[in-house]
Motif scaffolding. Sequence first.
Motif, mmCIF file in Angstrom:
data_model
loop_
_atom_site.group_PDB
_atom_site.id
_atom_site.type_symbol
_atom_site.label_atom_id
_atom_site.label_comp_id
_atom_site.label_asym_id
_atom_site.label_seq_id
_atom_site.Cartn_x
_atom_site.Cartn_y
_atom_site.Cartn_z
ATOM 1 N N ARG A 26 -5.790 1.651 -9.043
ATOM 2 C CA ARG A 26 -6.218 1.040 -7.784
ATOM 3 C C ARG A 26 -6.847 -0.330 -8.020
ATOM 4 O O ARG A 26 -6.601 -1.272 -7.258
ATOM 5 N N GLU A 75 0.829 -1.208 0.000
ATOM 6 C CA GLU A 75 0.000 0.000 0.000
ATOM 7 C C GLU A 75 0.862 1.255 0.000
ATOM 8 O O GLU A 75 0.582 2.222 -0.731
ATOM 9 N N SER A 127 -7.779 5.554 0.149
ATOM 10 C CA SER A 127 -8.077 6.278 -1.092
ATOM 11 C C SER A 127 -8.989 7.480 -0.873
ATOM 12 O O SER A 127 -9.102 8.343 -1.752
ATOM 13 N N GLU A 173 -12.702 -0.212 -3.232
ATOM 14 C CA GLU A 173 -11.894 -0.770 -2.153
ATOM 15 C C GLU A 173 -12.186 -2.213 -1.773
ATOM 16 O O GLU A 173 -13.169 -2.815 -2.188
ATOM 17 N N GLN A 230 0.819 4.246 -2.737
ATOM 18 C CA GLN A 230 0.570 5.641 -2.389
ATOM 19 C C GLN A 230 1.714 6.543 -2.855
ATOM 20 O O GLN A 230 1.486 7.697 -3.227
#
Length: 202
Positions: free
Chosen positions: A100, A69, A127, A157, A73
Amino acid sequence: MQPVPLERADAARNRAHLLDVAREMVAELGACNVTMDGLAERAGLGKGTVFRRFRTRAGIFHALFDEEEKRFQHRVMAGPAPLGPGAPPVQRLVAFGRARLEFLVEHTALARAALDVTQPVPGESPSLFHVQMLLTEACPDDARTGTLALQLVAALEGPVLLYLQAPEDTPDPSRLVRDLSAGWQVLAERVTAPAAARPARR
């Protein structure tokens, strides 16, 4: 405010070593076959050390997923446009959703293994802030309450995607990504379109 205690050097080394070994085991055996006992044995550490570092089996995968993650990012915050800075907000929103979805489909097994059924599902996704920021640039009036960002993030997600067909269950995971990405682009472009171009509300 109490200062955050620094991690001891030996504890930090153990954690890094355990994550390296866990990553190797996932690649070799699959996430479903990685156990705390197996991790401790292969890492050459006591099972108590593994429990202290991760508490549960899901904690191992949560730590691995968290590392992935952070890499994702970084791409969003500092990578090339349109995913990174420099493109118009709608282009960045479309690119973010596509990236994503690719990320989550690629890491579905890891994300599933990171879920701890004894813990509540996290209420805020990583997000949300980014989607809210882009919506505020693209359509500030609609984005003001934050509800639109929540609804869009729900289309991306983990808790939703974890129930979709996983890459290992299909001969062509890229088709799943293409289908989901095409739907995301339609959704993102329609919600950010000028009011005059949107379908009339009933």
